[in-house]
Design a protein around this motif. Structure first.
Motif, PDB file in Angstrom:
ATOM      1  N   CYS A 154       0.338   1.802  12.428  1.00 52.00           N
ATOM      2  CA  CYS A 154      -0.204   0.829  10.902  1.00 52.00           C
ATOM      3  C   CYS A 154       0.550   1.580   9.703  1.00 52.00           C
ATOM      4  O   CYS A 154       0.326   2.897  10.032  1.00 52.00           O
ATOM      5  CB  CYS A 154      -1.464   1.442  11.012  1.00 52.00           C
ATOM      6  SG  CYS A 154      -2.629   1.257   8.989  1.00 52.00           S
ATOM      7  N   CYS A 157      -1.585   4.154   7.457  1.00 51.91           N
ATOM      8  CA  CYS A 157      -1.346   5.343   8.411  1.00 51.91           C
ATOM      9  C   CYS A 157      -0.551   6.137   8.087  1.00 51.91           C
ATOM     10  O   CYS A 157      -0.106   7.817   8.058  1.00 51.91           O
ATOM     11  CB  CYS A 157      -1.776   4.848  10.138  1.00 51.91           C
ATOM     12  SG  CYS A 157      -3.882   4.587   9.719  1.00 51.91           S
ATOM     13  N   HIS A 174      -4.414   3.007  17.778  1.00 51.41           N
ATOM     14  CA  HIS A 174      -4.084   1.807  17.345  1.00 51.41           C
ATOM     15  C   HIS A 174      -3.595   1.147  18.994  1.00 51.41           C
ATOM     16  O   HIS A 174      -2.751   0.454  18.948  1.00 51.41           O
ATOM     17  CB  HIS A 174      -2.354   1.883  16.451  1.00 51.41           C
ATOM     18  CG  HIS A 174      -3.386   2.611  14.922  1.00 51.41           C
ATOM     19  ND1 HIS A 174      -2.371   3.214  14.337  1.00 51.41           N
ATOM     20  CD2 HIS A 174      -3.927   2.370  14.421  1.00 51.41           C
ATOM     21  CE1 HIS A 174      -2.945   3.674  13.465  1.00 51.41           C
ATOM     22  NE2 HIS A 174      -4.283   1.987  13.367  1.00 51.41           N
ATOM     23  N   CYS A 182      -6.139  -2.128  11.934  1.00 50.28           N
ATOM     24  CA  CYS A 182      -6.437  -0.747  11.502  1.00 50.28           C
ATOM     25  C   CYS A 182      -8.188  -0.387  11.260  1.00 50.28           C
ATOM     26  O   CYS A 182      -8.506  -1.334  10.006  1.00 50.28           O
ATOM     27  CB  CYS A 182      -5.521  -0.029  10.451  1.00 50.28           C
ATOM     28  SG  CYS A 182      -6.300   2.089  10.391  1.00 50.28           S
ATOM     29  N   HIS A 185      -7.549   1.356   7.111  1.00 48.55           N
ATOM     30  CA  HIS A 185      -7.643   0.776   6.299  1.00 48.55           C
ATOM     31  C   HIS A 185      -7.476  -0.570   6.382  1.00 48.55           C
ATOM     32  O   HIS A 185      -7.756  -1.464   5.665  1.00 48.55           O
ATOM     33  CB  HIS A 185      -5.799   0.877   6.024  1.00 48.55           C
ATOM     34  CG  HIS A 185      -5.320   2.524   5.583  1.00 48.55           C
ATOM     35  ND1 HIS A 185      -4.815   3.392   6.976  1.00 48.55           N
ATOM     36  CD2 HIS A 185      -5.481   2.850   4.962  1.00 48.55           C
ATOM     37  CE1 HIS A 185      -4.819   4.359   6.473  1.00 48.55           C
ATOM     38  NE2 HIS A 185      -5.056   4.029   5.486  1.00 48.55           N
TER      39      HIS A 185
HETATM   40 ZN   LIG Z   1      -4.581   2.927   9.062  1.00 47.07          ZN
END
Ligand SMILES: [Zn+2]
Length: 456
Positions: A154, A157, A174, A182, A185
């Motif tokens: 991500c 991240c 992930h 994600c 997020h």
């Molecule tokens: Zn993320």
């Protein structure tokens, strides 16, 4: 041992521009906390995928590629296990880090959902595999088994990692099959389709734009996909791996509501038909490419067999997919899967009283291994006994959280329990969710024992 390699890492990019900052992907920033066996050992991050950690370890020590690192780790493990031919990284890495093999495998590999872990204990398997080379091989294969074709990260991240840590790492969450976004997020993941992707930090791929972005619009809003996403994460968190006999019974019972066929012969709709009807085409062809058929009604054993009552040869992911389709609520499915495990009473008359088990369980905060050691019982015997009492096997539950769980089951209000100082709310909730009513009735039955034991 003098393992520090002299080869230059093909992936090194000493200083690079990223998000406007100069940053260093080299070892200095990676919180190298110890140096032993001649290796610099970076700190293992929460949710870090073990293959990615192996990549970082390789990079920091300038070893070129992960097979070199594996050779070094193997040689080191073989000093204490000369009979082993191949040593999986999932075994040697926790040994190198001086952490529990079981915990490492549970938290950093896919073994809990790829079937390597049976409903016994990983630790025991690991110790056995250290002696038996064929099992060791099997474990290596299963822990390295890829779940998705691509390696995923991500971008948000990665940016946070770079800002806060100075380096980035691959997250296990992930790499879960079926989850293209994600969970923190809520943005699409980026996919890397290259050889040995985990040997390089995700920040490098992001920076050099060596990735493709997934289109997730088509299915993030899909309720069945969302249930599947929750189920797969829950399955990874369970203290006790799923028992496929139990999941078969639960799913079989649940399938009755859908009037579907549970045997190979017949004309009615099958579970796999229902899956194809309910899940988005794009998502299915990407994550479950084997779930396709020429003709409606064909029995697809790899999927339809999850409703069978015996536990052999079932895929964990296909089981979770069935649960996502058959249950309206993921929590309910996980509860049904876990609350019935190990309800069979032990055959021999128990030598140790329930009360003694409960007292020891409280003393060791649910750590069944220590309870078994104290009561001088085999782990398996104790595990089964604890399960009949509804006492889940817990690891890494701190004293405050454990006490709060006990108070909650003694009847204290949920919010009062969870808000006590030192309580880890995620752990608290997950234990409450898996423990269920059996623990509650045990506590009430042994109230005197539970309250006379000094809890804090
Ligand atoms: Zn993320």
């Amino acid at each position: 041992m003098g393992w520090i390699g002299t080869s230059i890492c093909r992936h090194c990019q000493h200083h690079s521009i990223f998000g406007g900052y100069m940053y260093d992907l080299e070892s200095k920033t990676q919180q190298v906390t110890q140096a032993k066996h001649g290796l610099h050992i970076p700190m293992l991050m929460p949710d870090e995928f073990f293959m990615g950690y192996l990549g970082r370890l390789t990079h920091i020590n300038g070893l070129g590629n992960t097979s070199n690192t594996n050779k070094i780790l193997s040689a080191w493990v073989k000093q204490s296990h000369p009979e082993a031919n191949v040593v999986p990284a999932a075994y040697s890495l926790p040994k190198l880090l001086d952490i529990d093999v079981e915990t490492f495998i549970r938290q950093h590999t896919f073994a809990p959902i790829t079937g390597a872990i049976k409903s016994k204990t990983v630790q025991r398997n690991a110790e056995v595999t250290a002696r038996q080379n064929s099992n060791l091989q099997g474990m290596l294969i299963t822990t390295s088994k890829k779940i998705k074709k691509a390696a995923c990260f991500c971008a948000s991240c990665v940016k946070e990692d770079i800002d806060y840590l100075g380096f980035s790492f691959w997250r296990r969450s992930h790499q879960l099959s079926g989850i293209d976004w994600c969970l923190k997020h809520n943005v699409p993941l980026r996919e890397v389709n290259e050889d040995a992707p985990y040997e390089i930090q995700p920040a490098n791929y992001l920076m050099n734009k060596r990735f493709t972005e997934v289109n997730i619009e088509s299915h993030t809003a899909d309720p069945v996909v969302l249930r599947y996403a929750q189920l797969i994460q829950d399955a990874l968190e369970l203290a006790v791996p799923l028992d496929f006999k139990v999941t078969g019974q639960v799913l079989f019972k649940q399938s009755k509501e859908f009037n579907i066929r549970t045997s190979a012969k017949g004309n009615k709709k099958t579970l796999s038909d229902l899956m194809i009807e309910q899940l988005p085409d794009y998502w299915l062809s990407k994550h479950f490419p084997n779930l396709k058929k020429e003709r409606h009604g064909t029995y697809l054993s790899s999927f339809d067999d999850v409703l069978r009552l015996n536990g052999n040869g079932k895929s964990c992911m296909n089981t979770l997919l069935a649960a996502a389709v058959l249950f309206k609520n993921a929590d309910e499915a996980i509860f049904e899967f876990t609350q019935h495990q190990y309800k069979c009473p032990p055959k021999a008359k128990p030598k140790i009283s329930d009360k003694a088990i409960i007292e020891s369980y409280i003393k060791f905060q649910g750590n069944i291994k220590r309870v078994a050691a104290e009561l001088n019982q085999s782990y398996d015997t104790l595990y089964a006994r604890a399960a009949t009492l509804g006492l889940p096997a817990l690891t890494n539950v701190n004293r405050a959280t454990f006490n709060a769980i006990m108070s909650f089951f003694r009847g204290e209000d949920f919010l009062t329990s969870i808000n006590k100082p030192g309580v880890n709310p995620e752990k608290f909730e997950s234990v409450i969710r898996i423990a269920g009513g059996q623990l509650s009735s045990t506590i009430n039955k042994f109230k005197r024992s539970m309250s006379s034991t000094k809890l804090s």
